[in-house]
Design a protein around this motif. Structure first.
Motif, PDB file in Angstrom:
ATOM      1  N   ALA A 103       0.545  -1.335   0.105  1.00  0.00           N
ATOM      2  CA  ALA A 103      -0.150  -0.416   0.482  1.00  0.00           C
ATOM      3  C   ALA A 103       1.212   0.794   0.045  1.00  0.00           C
ATOM      4  O   ALA A 103       0.597   1.753  -0.854  1.00  0.00           O
ATOM      5  CB  ALA A 103      -0.760   0.164   1.452  1.00  0.00           C
ATOM      6  N   TYR A 104       1.815   0.902   0.481  1.00  0.00           N
ATOM      7  CA  TYR A 104       3.130   2.584   0.860  1.00  0.00           C
ATOM      8  C   TYR A 104       3.612   2.770  -0.525  1.00  0.00           C
ATOM      9  O   TYR A 104       3.403   3.581  -1.319  1.00  0.00           O
ATOM     10  CB  TYR A 104       3.183   2.127   2.166  1.00  0.00           C
ATOM     11  N   LEU A 105       3.873   1.839  -1.152  1.00  0.00           N
ATOM     12  CA  LEU A 105       4.617   1.723  -2.330  1.00  0.00           C
ATOM     13  C   LEU A 105       3.695   2.120  -3.431  1.00  0.00           C
ATOM     14  O   LEU A 105       3.995   3.010  -4.424  1.00  0.00           O
ATOM     15  CB  LEU A 105       4.790  -0.107  -3.261  1.00  0.00           C
ATOM     16  N   ARG A 106       2.064   1.592  -3.431  1.00  0.00           N
ATOM     17  CA  ARG A 106       1.238   2.753  -4.640  1.00  0.00           C
ATOM     18  C   ARG A 106       1.271   4.151  -4.443  1.00  0.00           C
ATOM     19  O   ARG A 106       0.694   4.438  -5.223  1.00  0.00           O
ATOM     20  CB  ARG A 106      -0.025   1.844  -3.935  1.00  0.00           C
ATOM     21  N   TYR A 107       1.961   4.731  -3.040  1.00  0.00           N
ATOM     22  CA  TYR A 107       1.589   6.105  -3.407  1.00  0.00           C
ATOM     23  C   TYR A 107       3.211   6.482  -4.596  1.00  0.00           C
ATOM     24  O   TYR A 107       2.426   7.644  -4.640  1.00  0.00           O
ATOM     25  CB  TYR A 107       2.662   6.652  -2.034  1.00  0.00           C
ATOM     26  N   GLY A 108       3.493   5.852  -5.223  1.00  0.00           N
ATOM     27  CA  GLY A 108       4.596   6.406  -6.012  1.00  0.00           C
ATOM     28  C   GLY A 108       4.232   5.750  -7.767  1.00  0.00           C
ATOM     29  O   GLY A 108       3.113   4.828  -7.499  1.00  0.00           O
ATOM     30  N   ILE A 109       5.461   5.540  -8.295  1.00  0.00           N
ATOM     31  CA  ILE A 109       5.058   4.641  -9.584  1.00  0.00           C
ATOM     32  C   ILE A 109       5.988   3.388  -8.794  1.00  0.00           C
ATOM     33  O   ILE A 109       7.482   3.724  -8.393  1.00  0.00           O
ATOM     34  CB  ILE A 109       5.651   4.917 -10.966  1.00  0.00           C
ATOM     35  N   SER A 110       5.733   2.350  -9.365  1.00  0.00           N
ATOM     36  CA  SER A 110       6.920   1.567  -8.554  1.00  0.00           C
ATOM     37  C   SER A 110       6.821   0.345  -9.666  1.00  0.00           C
ATOM     38  O   SER A 110       6.128   0.438 -10.763  1.00  0.00           O
ATOM     39  CB  SER A 110       5.761   0.480  -7.709  1.00  0.00           C
ATOM     40  N   ILE A 111       8.452  -0.218  -9.893  1.00  0.00           N
ATOM     41  CA  ILE A 111       8.641  -0.898 -11.876  1.00  0.00           C
ATOM     42  C   ILE A 111       9.314  -2.128 -10.882  1.00  0.00           C
ATOM     43  O   ILE A 111      10.746  -1.757 -10.516  1.00  0.00           O
ATOM     44  CB  ILE A 111       9.591   0.426 -12.427  1.00  0.00           C
ATOM     45  N   TRP A 112       9.429  -2.718 -11.752  1.00  0.00           N
ATOM     46  CA  TRP A 112      10.430  -4.289 -11.195  1.00  0.00           C
ATOM     47  C   TRP A 112      11.187  -3.965 -12.409  1.00  0.00           C
ATOM     48  O   TRP A 112      11.163  -4.089 -13.748  1.00  0.00           O
ATOM     49  CB  TRP A 112       8.954  -4.981 -11.050  1.00  0.00           C
ATOM     50  N   ILE A 113      12.376  -4.652 -12.236  1.00  0.00           N
ATOM     51  CA  ILE A 113      13.864  -4.682 -12.414  1.00  0.00           C
ATOM     52  C   ILE A 113      13.783  -5.667 -12.668  1.00  0.00           C
ATOM     53  O   ILE A 113      14.783  -6.748 -11.713  1.00  0.00           O
ATOM     54  CB  ILE A 113      14.743  -3.981 -12.501  1.00  0.00           C
ATOM     55  N   GLU A 114      13.843  -6.721 -13.567  1.00  0.00           N
ATOM     56  CA  GLU A 114      13.588  -8.056 -13.835  1.00  0.00           C
ATOM     57  C   GLU A 114      14.724  -8.410 -14.357  1.00  0.00           C
ATOM     58  O   GLU A 114      15.466  -8.239 -15.343  1.00  0.00           O
ATOM     59  CB  GLU A 114      12.507  -8.488 -14.657  1.00  0.00           C
ATOM     60  N   VAL A 115      15.479  -9.281 -13.901  1.00  0.00           N
ATOM     61  CA  VAL A 115      16.945  -9.581 -14.077  1.00  0.00           C
ATOM     62  C   VAL A 115      16.583 -11.131 -13.818  1.00  0.00           C
ATOM     63  O   VAL A 115      16.795 -11.813 -13.102  1.00  0.00           O
ATOM     64  CB  VAL A 115      17.930  -9.170 -13.353  1.00  0.00           C
ATOM     65  N   PRO A 116      17.668 -12.164 -15.026  1.00  0.00           N
ATOM     66  CA  PRO A 116      17.399 -13.132 -14.828  1.00  0.00           C
ATOM     67  C   PRO A 116      17.913 -13.904 -13.181  1.00  0.00           C
ATOM     68  O   PRO A 116      19.728 -13.577 -13.162  1.00  0.00           O
ATOM     69  CB  PRO A 116      18.540 -13.821 -15.858  1.00  0.00           C
ATOM     70  N   LEU A 117      17.124 -14.966 -12.472  1.00  0.00           N
ATOM     71  CA  LEU A 117      17.852 -14.816 -11.391  1.00  0.00           C
ATOM     72  C   LEU A 117      19.647 -15.697 -11.469  1.00  0.00           C
ATOM     73  O   LEU A 117      20.556 -15.888 -10.425  1.00  0.00           O
ATOM     74  CB  LEU A 117      17.562 -16.571 -10.572  1.00  0.00           C
ATOM     75  N   ASP A 118      20.061 -16.391 -12.579  1.00  0.00           N
ATOM     76  CA  ASP A 118      21.283 -16.972 -12.400  1.00  0.00           C
ATOM     77  C   ASP A 118      22.429 -15.954 -12.605  1.00  0.00           C
ATOM     78  O   ASP A 118      23.586 -16.129 -12.289  1.00  0.00           O
ATOM     79  CB  ASP A 118      21.329 -18.208 -13.972  1.00  0.00           C
ATOM     80  N   LEU A 119      21.971 -14.547 -13.429  1.00  0.00           N
ATOM     81  CA  LEU A 119      23.267 -13.322 -13.096  1.00  0.00           C
ATOM     82  C   LEU A 119      23.299 -12.693 -11.981  1.00  0.00           C
ATOM     83  O   LEU A 119      23.975 -12.634 -11.629  1.00  0.00           O
ATOM     84  CB  LEU A 119      21.948 -11.993 -14.242  1.00  0.00           C
ATOM     85  N   VAL A 120      22.004 -12.716 -11.181  1.00  0.00           N
ATOM     86  CA  VAL A 120      22.289 -12.049  -9.776  1.00  0.00           C
ATOM     87  C   VAL A 120      22.660 -13.542  -8.963  1.00  0.00           C
ATOM     88  O   VAL A 120      23.965 -12.795  -8.088  1.00  0.00           O
ATOM     89  CB  VAL A 120      20.874 -12.398  -9.777  1.00  0.00           C
ATOM     90  N   ALA A 121      22.656 -14.254  -9.309  1.00  0.00           N
ATOM     91  CA  ALA A 121      24.164 -15.461  -8.328  1.00  0.00           C
ATOM     92  C   ALA A 121      24.988 -15.625  -9.064  1.00  0.00           C
ATOM     93  O   ALA A 121      26.039 -15.039  -7.885  1.00  0.00           O
ATOM     94  CB  ALA A 121      23.414 -17.071  -8.814  1.00  0.00           C
ATOM     95  N   ASN A 122      25.378 -15.119  -9.889  1.00  0.00           N
ATOM     96  CA  ASN A 122      26.809 -14.930 -10.407  1.00  0.00           C
ATOM     97  C   ASN A 122      27.554 -13.424 -10.160  1.00  0.00           C
ATOM     98  O   ASN A 122      28.725 -13.467  -9.071  1.00  0.00           O
ATOM     99  CB  ASN A 122      26.804 -15.127 -11.765  1.00  0.00           C
TER     100      ASN A 122
END
Length: 149
Positions: free
Chosen positions: A33-52
């Motif tokens: 609900a607090y996040l709805r006060y603004g614009i929210s953007i999900w930056i989607e990164v493949p999990l294998d790159l995050v693991a690396n």
């Protein structure tokens, strides 16, 4: 009220901020609900790159440099990827409430990159700004449509 919730509560009353909210911030209806006060953007990164990236950061902090081909790297990578997948599955509902998604894979494809690592933070920033511009225009149109004649 947990720490992320308290921080989001304080930030939601301020304007014109960019907040990087990940992990626990997307859990729970109060936080969302607090996040709805603004614009929210999900930056989607493949999990294998995050693991690396996690493994590279850990290697730098311990001065150990496992190679991508080593068995120990593969085993640790699999463990990290499994943990990331578990956490992602727990939080994907919250991530799914974002106003827009900027996908690393989509940005790479649009730019003609075969290697996802070729995408720069600046490339991602440009895409995020484009999404913010679109969402801001839509918001303004909706506000104008809601005004009495």
């Amino acid at each position: 009220m947990g720490y992320p919730t308290e921080v989001l509560k304080q930030l939601s009353s301020m304007g014109r901020l960019v907040v990087c909210a990940g992990d626990g911030a997307v859990q729970g209806s109060t936080n969302l609900a607090y996040l709805r006060y603004g614009i929210s953007i999900w930056i989607e990164v493949p999990l294998d790159l995050v693991a690396n990236e996690i493994l590279k950061t850990d290697a730098r902090s311990t001065n150990e440099q496992p190679t991508l081909e080593s068995n120990s790297f593969s085993e640790v990578h699999a463990q990290v990827l499994e943990e990331l997948s578990k956490r992602y599955n727990e939080m994907k509902g919250g991530y799914g409430t974002a106003d827009a998604i900027v996908s690393l894979q989509r940005v790479a494809s649009q730019l003609g990159y075969e290697d996802l690592n070729s995408v720069t933070p600046e490339d991602m920033t440009v895409e995020v700004l484009k999404e913010i511009e679109k969402l801001t225009k839509v918001k303004k149109m909706m506000e104008a449509a809601a005004r009495p004649f």
